[in-house]
Scaffold this active site. Sequence first.
Site, PDB file in Angstrom:
ATOM      1  CE  LYS A 235      -3.292  -2.864  -0.060  1.00 61.37           C
ATOM      2  NZ  LYS A 235      -3.771  -3.297  -1.374  1.00 61.37           N
TER       3      LYS A 235
ATOM      4  CE  LYS B  88      -6.196   3.543   5.874  1.00 62.71           C
ATOM      5  NZ  LYS B  88      -6.733   3.944   4.559  1.00 62.71           N
TER       6      LYS B  88
ATOM      7  N   GLY C 204      -9.240  -3.247   5.188  1.00 62.66           N
ATOM      8  CA  GLY C 204      -9.601  -2.932   6.567  1.00 62.66           C
ATOM      9  C   GLY C 204      -8.870  -3.733   7.629  1.00 62.66           C
TER      10      GLY C 204
ATOM     11  NE  ARG D 256     -11.202  -8.570  -5.240  1.00 63.82           N
ATOM     12  CZ  ARG D 256     -10.765  -7.763  -4.282  1.00 63.82           C
ATOM     13  NH1 ARG D 256      -9.476  -7.599  -4.090  1.00 63.82           N
ATOM     14  NH2 ARG D 256     -11.624  -7.109  -3.522  1.00 63.82           N
TER      15      ARG D 256
ATOM     16  CB  VAL E 143     -18.281  -9.633  -4.616  1.00 61.64           C
ATOM     17  CG1 VAL E 143     -19.705 -10.092  -4.325  1.00 61.64           C
ATOM     18  CG2 VAL E 143     -17.270 -10.556  -3.961  1.00 61.64           C
TER      19      VAL E 143
HETATM   20  C1  MV4 Z   1      -9.632   5.070   5.964  1.00 63.18           C
HETATM   21  C2  MV4 Z   1     -10.744   5.593   6.655  1.00 63.18           C
HETATM   22  C3  MV4 Z   1     -10.685   6.906   7.079  1.00 63.18           C
HETATM   23  N1  MV4 Z   1      -9.584   7.642   6.838  1.00 63.18           N
HETATM   24  N2  MV4 Z   1      -8.555   5.859   5.773  1.00 63.18           N
HETATM   25  C4  MV4 Z   1     -11.276   0.617   5.448  1.00 63.18           C
HETATM   26  C5  MV4 Z   1     -10.918  -0.356   4.393  1.00 63.18           C
HETATM   27  C6  MV4 Z   1      -9.608   0.026   3.885  1.00 63.18           C
HETATM   28  N3  MV4 Z   1      -9.559  -0.077   2.460  1.00 63.18           N
HETATM   29  C7  MV4 Z   1      -9.436   1.444   4.315  1.00 63.18           C
HETATM   30  N4  MV4 Z   1     -10.516   1.761   5.196  1.00 63.18           N
HETATM   31  C8  MV4 Z   1     -10.658   3.012   5.720  1.00 63.18           C
HETATM   32  N5  MV4 Z   1      -9.609   3.827   5.507  1.00 63.18           N
HETATM   33  C9  MV4 Z   1      -8.555   7.096   6.203  1.00 63.18           C
HETATM   34  N6  MV4 Z   1      -7.465   7.854   6.001  1.00 63.18           N
HETATM   35  C10 MV4 Z   1     -11.830   4.767   6.868  1.00 63.18           C
HETATM   36  C11 MV4 Z   1     -11.793   3.454   6.428  1.00 63.18           C
HETATM   37  C12 MV4 Z   1     -12.949   2.693   6.738  1.00 63.18           C
HETATM   38  C13 MV4 Z   1     -13.827   2.246   5.755  1.00 63.18           C
HETATM   39  C14 MV4 Z   1     -13.598   2.501   4.416  1.00 63.18           C
HETATM   40  C15 MV4 Z   1     -14.471   2.081   3.463  1.00 63.18           C
HETATM   41  C16 MV4 Z   1     -15.602   1.389   3.833  1.00 63.18           C
HETATM   42  C17 MV4 Z   1     -15.846   1.103   5.154  1.00 63.18           C
HETATM   43  C18 MV4 Z   1     -14.971   1.530   6.128  1.00 63.18           C
HETATM   44  C19 MV4 Z   1     -15.238   1.262   7.454  1.00 63.18           C
HETATM   45  C20 MV4 Z   1     -14.373   1.682   8.403  1.00 63.18           C
HETATM   46  C21 MV4 Z   1     -13.233   2.384   8.053  1.00 63.18           C
END
Ligand code: MV4
Length: 445
Positions: free
Chosen positions: A116, A158, A165, A292, A295
Site C-alpha cells: 500500500k 494502516k 480494513g 481483480r 463480487v
Molecule cells: C480510511 C478511513 C478513514 N480515513 N482511511 C477501510 C478499508 C480500507 N480499504 C481502508 N478503510 C478506511 N480507511 C482514512 N485515512 C476509513 C476506512 C474505513 C472504511 C472505508 C471504506 C468502507 C468502510 C470503512 C469502514 C471503516 C473504516
Amino acid sequence: MFKKILIANRGEIALRIIRTCREMGIRTVAVYSTADRESLHVKFADEAVCIGKPAGADSYLNIPNIIAAAEITNADAIHPGYGFLAENARFAEICGQNGIKFIGPTPDQIRSMGDKITAKETMIKAGVPVVPGGGGLLESVEQAKSIAKEVGYPVILKATAGGGGKGMRVVWTEEELERNYNMAKTEAAAAFKNDGVYMEKFVEEPRHIEIQVAGDSYGTVCHLSERDCSIQRRHQKLVEESPSPFMTPELRKAMGEAAKKAAGAIGYESVGTIEFLVDKHRNFYFMEMNTRIQVEHCVTEEVTNFDLIKEQILIAAGEKISGLDYEPTMHAIECRINAEDPYNDFRPSPGKITTLHTPGGHGIRVDSHVYAGYTIPPYYDSMIAKIIAVARTREEAINTMSRALSEYVIEGVKTTIPFHQQLMKDENFRKGNFTTKFLESFKMK
Ligand code: MV4
C-alpha cells in the site's frame, strides 16, 4: 482466443465465469475440493478435477495442484475469480512460467498495488489525490508522534501489506498513539508477515465509492463509472449500487479521470477497481486498487450493459478495448445473501438448504451456486447468492429489490434476507443518506 479455461475458484463466481465461457465457445475446467463435490460449478463445467481437501490451503490456494489440473486437462488459461489466488503475484508468475495465461494483470502490476505504501507513492507521482499523512513507512513511535502532530488528530495507522480494513487502528490523541502503534505493528506482523505500518489523516464518516476501470495491453484505459459500497459491516460489503446516490456529473468526471490516471500509471491490463474515500465536501482520496474482478461487478454490468468477465477474457487474449468511458444508463442495486443470522451478530449459518425458491421477474438477476438440497460447507465464505435489481431510477430499483426479497424463500439455514428487507425500508437508505458508519447504528427489528 483461448480454447479451454480452468477456473481456479468455487461458488457463484466460478459459475459466473463458466457461463461467459460457454457463450464465448470456450471450454471450461472446474476445480473443486472434496467439500465441493456437489457444487454447481462442478456440474456446469465441461470437465472437473478434484484438487484436494476442504481447507483453502489444501485446495483453492494449492498452487501445485491447480497447475497440475491445468496441465492434465490442457487448459491454456486460468481465471482466478476473486479471493483465493486472484491477487497472488507469485501464482500469476507461475502460470506464465508454465505457458498458461493468467486472466488478469501481470505479476508486476499486482505487486505494485499489493504494497500500500508503494501504491500510494505511485499515485502521488501520477497526480492522483491521496489522503494527507506521513506517506512512508513509520520507523519509530517518535516519528509517528511528530507526523501525527503535523497532520492533526485523528489519524489512522494502516499495514502496508494490508488492505480491506485488516490491521487498521484509528488514533484520536497523542496519549493513545504509542499503544496503537505497537498493536498495529504486532497485528500486521501476525497477519501479513510484514510489520510495516504507515499513517494517514483519518477521514471521518466517509463514503466508499469505487471506480471500475479497464485497460488493455496497448496502453488504453477507460472507466465504467462508480459503485457505492458504503453499506458495509466490519469491512464486509452487504449492499452495492451504481450510480452512487452521492454522485454528481462533475465528481464522476473528476473521479473517472483520477481512476484512469491510477490504472494508466502502472500500465494496467485487465479489469480492475480504484477504491476512493469521499468526504462530505466531495473531496476524494485514493485508498487502494483491487487488481481483480470484484463480487459487486454485476451492478456495473447492469448499468453499462457490459459483460465484465468477457471483457477481462478478451483483454487477456490481446484484444483492444474501445477507449471510451461509460456512464450508468440505469440504476442497479446488489444485495449479498449470506448464510448468516442477522439477528445474531451475523453469525455464520452453514448447513443444508431444505427449501429454495429464487425470485425472478422484470429487473431481477440472481447469481448463485446453491439449490434445494445443497449443503453449504463451513470452510468458505458465507455468501450464497447475489440479487441484483435494475430499474430506471433508484427508487424503482429499491422497490424491485423489496419485491424480489419478499419472494425469496431459503429454508434450513439463516440468511441475510431479513436484514436487506429492513434496509430497503429504511428512510435514510431510501434517501441515499448514508456513509460507511451507517450500519454501526442500524438495528434489526
Ligand atoms: C480510511 C478511513 C478513514 N480515513 N482511511 C477501510 C478499508 C480500507 N480499504 C481502508 N478503510 C478506511 N480507511 C482514512 N485515512 C476509513 C476506512 C474505513 C472504511 C472505508 C471504506 C468502507 C468502510 C470503512 C469502514 C471503516 C473504516
